[in-house]
Design a protein around this motif. Structure first.
Motif, PDB file in Angstrom:
ATOM      1  N   MET A 110      42.877  89.195  38.736  1.00 24.58           N
ATOM      2  CA  MET A 110      43.634  88.439  39.721  1.00 24.58           C
ATOM      3  C   MET A 110      45.102  88.825  39.673  1.00 24.58           C
ATOM      4  O   MET A 110      45.657  89.085  38.614  1.00 24.58           O
ATOM      5  N   ASP A 111      45.735  88.858  40.858  1.00 20.57           N
ATOM      6  CA  ASP A 111      47.161  89.139  40.944  1.00 20.57           C
ATOM      7  C   ASP A 111      47.933  87.995  40.302  1.00 20.57           C
ATOM      8  O   ASP A 111      47.734  86.824  40.642  1.00 20.57           O
ATOM      9  N   ARG A 116      44.012  77.885  48.898  1.00 27.82           N
ATOM     10  CA  ARG A 116      45.249  77.674  49.655  1.00 27.82           C
ATOM     11  C   ARG A 116      45.901  76.403  49.124  1.00 27.82           C
ATOM     12  O   ARG A 116      45.265  75.344  49.084  1.00 27.82           O
ATOM     13  N   ILE A 117      47.155  76.501  48.690  1.00 29.16           N
ATOM     14  CA  ILE A 117      47.878  75.354  48.137  1.00 29.16           C
ATOM     15  C   ILE A 117      49.158  75.158  48.937  1.00 29.16           C
ATOM     16  O   ILE A 117      49.852  76.123  49.254  1.00 29.16           O
ATOM     17  N   LYS A 150      35.138  82.249  37.004  1.00 28.00           N
ATOM     18  CA  LYS A 150      36.008  81.705  35.973  1.00 28.00           C
ATOM     19  C   LYS A 150      37.421  82.243  36.134  1.00 28.00           C
ATOM     20  O   LYS A 150      38.402  81.498  36.000  1.00 28.00           O
ATOM     21  N   GLU A 151      37.536  83.548  36.435  1.00 23.49           N
ATOM     22  CA  GLU A 151      38.861  84.154  36.570  1.00 23.49           C
ATOM     23  C   GLU A 151      39.623  83.573  37.754  1.00 23.49           C
ATOM     24  O   GLU A 151      40.815  83.245  37.635  1.00 23.49           O
ATOM     25  N   SER A 152      38.954  83.442  38.911  1.00 19.42           N
ATOM     26  CA  SER A 152      39.653  82.929  40.091  1.00 19.42           C
ATOM     27  C   SER A 152      40.004  81.456  39.923  1.00 19.42           C
ATOM     28  O   SER A 152      41.068  81.012  40.370  1.00 19.42           O
ATOM     29  N   GLY A 207      43.903  80.193  39.967  1.00 16.83           N
ATOM     30  CA  GLY A 207      44.335  79.175  40.915  1.00 16.83           C
ATOM     31  C   GLY A 207      44.838  77.919  40.227  1.00 16.83           C
ATOM     32  O   GLY A 207      45.817  77.303  40.667  1.00 16.83           O
ATOM     33  N   ALA A 208      44.170  77.530  39.152  1.00 23.73           N
ATOM     34  CA  ALA A 208      44.582  76.331  38.417  1.00 23.73           C
ATOM     35  C   ALA A 208      45.981  76.495  37.827  1.00 23.73           C
ATOM     36  O   ALA A 208      46.789  75.560  37.827  1.00 23.73           O
TER      37      ALA A 208
END
Length: 630
Positions: A495-496, A511-512, A531-533, A537-538
């Protein structure tokens, strides 16, 4: 030493006098300079620094969770504009005493921003302090007094970082210190714990054994070691291994250093292993007994028709025995990390057709219908992925004892191959599905089964996990079940982790936005997650919560597909405590219609440590009404 003009020489001189090493970075994370100690520790020549960015010299270690890595630390510095201290970090560095070898060192690392006259970050200093000698328990015991005098801060940090309960006692055995893990586990303050005494938390059946062992250790100044059950904050007892050693200085006992390590999982695993071996013995013995019986019958008859029937039945049991042994070998390879995967391009339709044909040949009482195939190339281990589909098909046949149809459908959904295997057999009750969900990625011998070792889904989950996929199911008792598995078509990339804006964020899964009117974060999750995404995001949500000083989050999961169960424990035990510390008080959670997504969310809430108010909803308006009233 070469220095950059923008850096105050006096400041660098001050850092040179400290017992650590430093690296200076620009706001773009370009390496400006480092002291000689830093270069020596990493085996660098000064010329290598020129024009390099930090992550070119130090790529992110994939095995280190995002929230514990350098990217997260830099993110905190830019968001909070304050110094950030990382958890203790283990680095493999060149061994100065042995060429081409490395040595493990533990570092306490802090990133400190410095500002120009306009208030912008001018540069960041990474200051590292070698705390390797604090890690070893034996070294802590031998030099505890010296370390406390030299750096009480580092020792306190260490004791609260280790996952075990840590305590100390006077020479007479009176507890005088407990770490924060003790407080968390027992739900008491340090003062309350010292007042109540450790005996208050020991299971009554284990108390006399503990007292005898502790009394003997005190009398002999010898090591204390005992297994006992401790009552946790939720009232449940968990097995722990208690150990303590006497710290002696100049022949005089000064204090006791002790730990309580949670071994409840190991104890449970030992019990499950014993039960599993009993089941394995039974399951392996059954086909062997049948083979032996059919062989004896073949010896006693000369009727060709009967012999042919006995041969077929014997062959069926041989195949069953072979499958049991194969499953055992696969699990052994998985547990030892030796399961190999040969990934190469192949046509996905071929394995679907091959798997259906193979299981159909062994299941004449069932009609296996391949409704929709997926005729496109996929890069993966063909045999292992076919093994997953064969396992799903044989389960469908097994749990449809009266025969009937089994439907196989493939589709492309959100850049993923999704395969569904539907039977119309006995089905699975919701509470049984919950039990299946809880052992999603580990072996459990209480598998729903008519026969077998119950290892099939565990093996499938590991195969899918290597391909960055997942599986889930839908079922209704008495009406049948549908098992799904997902494989992403896009090649998996990390993930970036770029620094995000304070008030909005968007990627393929999340989207936050900052809801200024209600002073909350609104998060909308979508599609298949991993799990990675989820972790990425968290952590973005954590940074935005801090930046906007929010206390509430509305998380919309209605459009999440499949399952994200492998991240549920991390969300509950790690993320929610971090969010609470950052200011979160209320969390409105609208859940997906997919049952396994619901299990993932509810499992996270059950495991959540702290006092965040979490409420589940099935539609968005009720969630908004609730969160707005908080």
């Amino acid at each position: 030493m070469e220095q950059i003009a923008v850096l105050p020489a006096a400041l660098l001189k001050t850092y040179e006098t400290l017992p650590g090493i430093y690296l200076v970075l620009s706001p773009e994370l370009l390496v400006l300079t480092a002291n000689d100690g830093y270069l020596a520790a990493h085996g660098f020549k000064r010329a290598i620094l020129k024009g390099k960015k930090f992550f070119e010299l130090f790529p992110q270690n994939a095995s280190v969770p995002f929230e514990l890595g350098f990217q997260a630390s830099f993110q905190q510095v830019f968001y909070t504009r304050k110094a950030h201290q990382l958890p203790l970090m283990r680095l493999e560095l060149p061994d100065p005493n042995c060429q081409n070898a490395t040595i493990s060192r533990y570092w306490d690392i802090t990133h400190t921003p410095f500002f120009d006259e306009n208030g912008s970050i001018q540069y960041i200093i990474q200051y590292s302090f070698d705390v390797t000698n604090l890690i070893s328990a034996q070294e802590k015991e031998k030099e505890r007094e010296k370390e406390i005098a030299a750096s009480e801060k580092h020792l306190e940090f260490l004791l609260n970082t280790v996952p075990q309960q840590v305590w100390t006692a006077t020479a007479y055995g009176i507890i005088n210190y407990v770490n924060e893990i003790c407080c968390r586990d027992f739900g008491k303050t340090k003062e309350e714990l010292r007042g109540l005494g450790w005996q208050s938390f020991v299971h009554p059946d284990d108390l006399q054994t503990c007292i005898r062992a502790w009394s003997f250790a005190l009398g002999q100044n010898s090591e204390y070691s005992v297994e006992f059950r401790l009552r946790m904050a939720d009232g449940q007892y968990k097995w722990h291994l208690g150990k303590a050693i006497p710290l002696v200085e100049s022949g005089e006992l000064k204090m006791w250093m002790g730990t309580n390590t949670n071994i409840d999982v190991q104890k449970s695993n030992e019990q499950r292993k014993d039960e599993f071996l009993a089941i394995a013995s039974h399951e392996l013995k059954t086909p062997l007994t049948s083979i032996k019986a059919f062989n004896q019958l073949m010896k006693r008859t000369n009727d060709p028709k009967k012999i042919h029937g006995f041969i077929e039945k014997s062959a069926s049991n041989i195949y069953r025995l072979e499958q049991l042994i194969t499953d055992l070998l696969d699990v052994t390879k998985i547990n030892s990390g030796n399961m190999t995967f040969d990934k190469e391009p192949f046509n996905f339709a071929e394995i679907m057709e091959s798997a259906v044909a193979g299981v159909q040949a062994m299941s004449p009482d069932h009609e296996l219908l391949l409704r929709h195939s997926i005729d496109l190339p996929f890069n993966g281990d063909r045999l292992r992925i076919e093994q997953v589909l064969v396992n799903f098909l044989t389960n469908a046949v097994k749990y449809s004892p009266n025969g009937g149809k089994v439907l196989i459908n493939g589709e492309i959904k959100s850049d993923n191959i999704v395969v569904a295997v539907q039977d119309f057999g006995i089905g699975i009750a919701d509470f049984e599905m919950l039990r299946l969900f809880e052992r999603y990625y580990r072996v459990d011998n209480e598998e729903l089964r008519y026969e077998g070792l119950g290892l099939g889904l565990f093996i499938c989950s590991e195969i899918l996990k290597v391909h960055h996929g997942s599986f889930w199911l839908e079922s209704e008792l008495g009406s049948g079940s549908t098992f799904y598995f997902r494989l992403p078509l896009k090649e998996h990339v990390p993930m970036d982790t770029q620094l995000e804006k304070h008030q909005s964020y968007e990627d393929d899964h999340l989207r936050i936005s900052y809801n200024k009117l209600h002073h909350r974060l609104d998060a909308h999750w979508t599609g298949f997650t991993s799990k990675e995404s989820v972790q990425h995001g968290a952590m973005v949500m954590l940074a935005m919560l801090r930046a906007n000083e929010c206390t509430k989050i509305l998380s919309d999961n209605r459009n999440v597909l499949g399952t994200w169960s492998d991240a549920s424990e991390w969300i509950g035990k790690v993320w929610f405590p971090m969010m609470e510390k950052a200011g979160l008080t209320h969390f409105a959670w609208t859940i997906s219609k997919d049952l396994f997504c619901q299990f993932s969310a509810k499992k996270s809430a059950e495991l959540a440590i702290g006092n965040v108010g979490i409420q589940f909803f099935t539609e968005i308006q009720s969630a908004e009404d609730w969160i707005n009233d908080r």
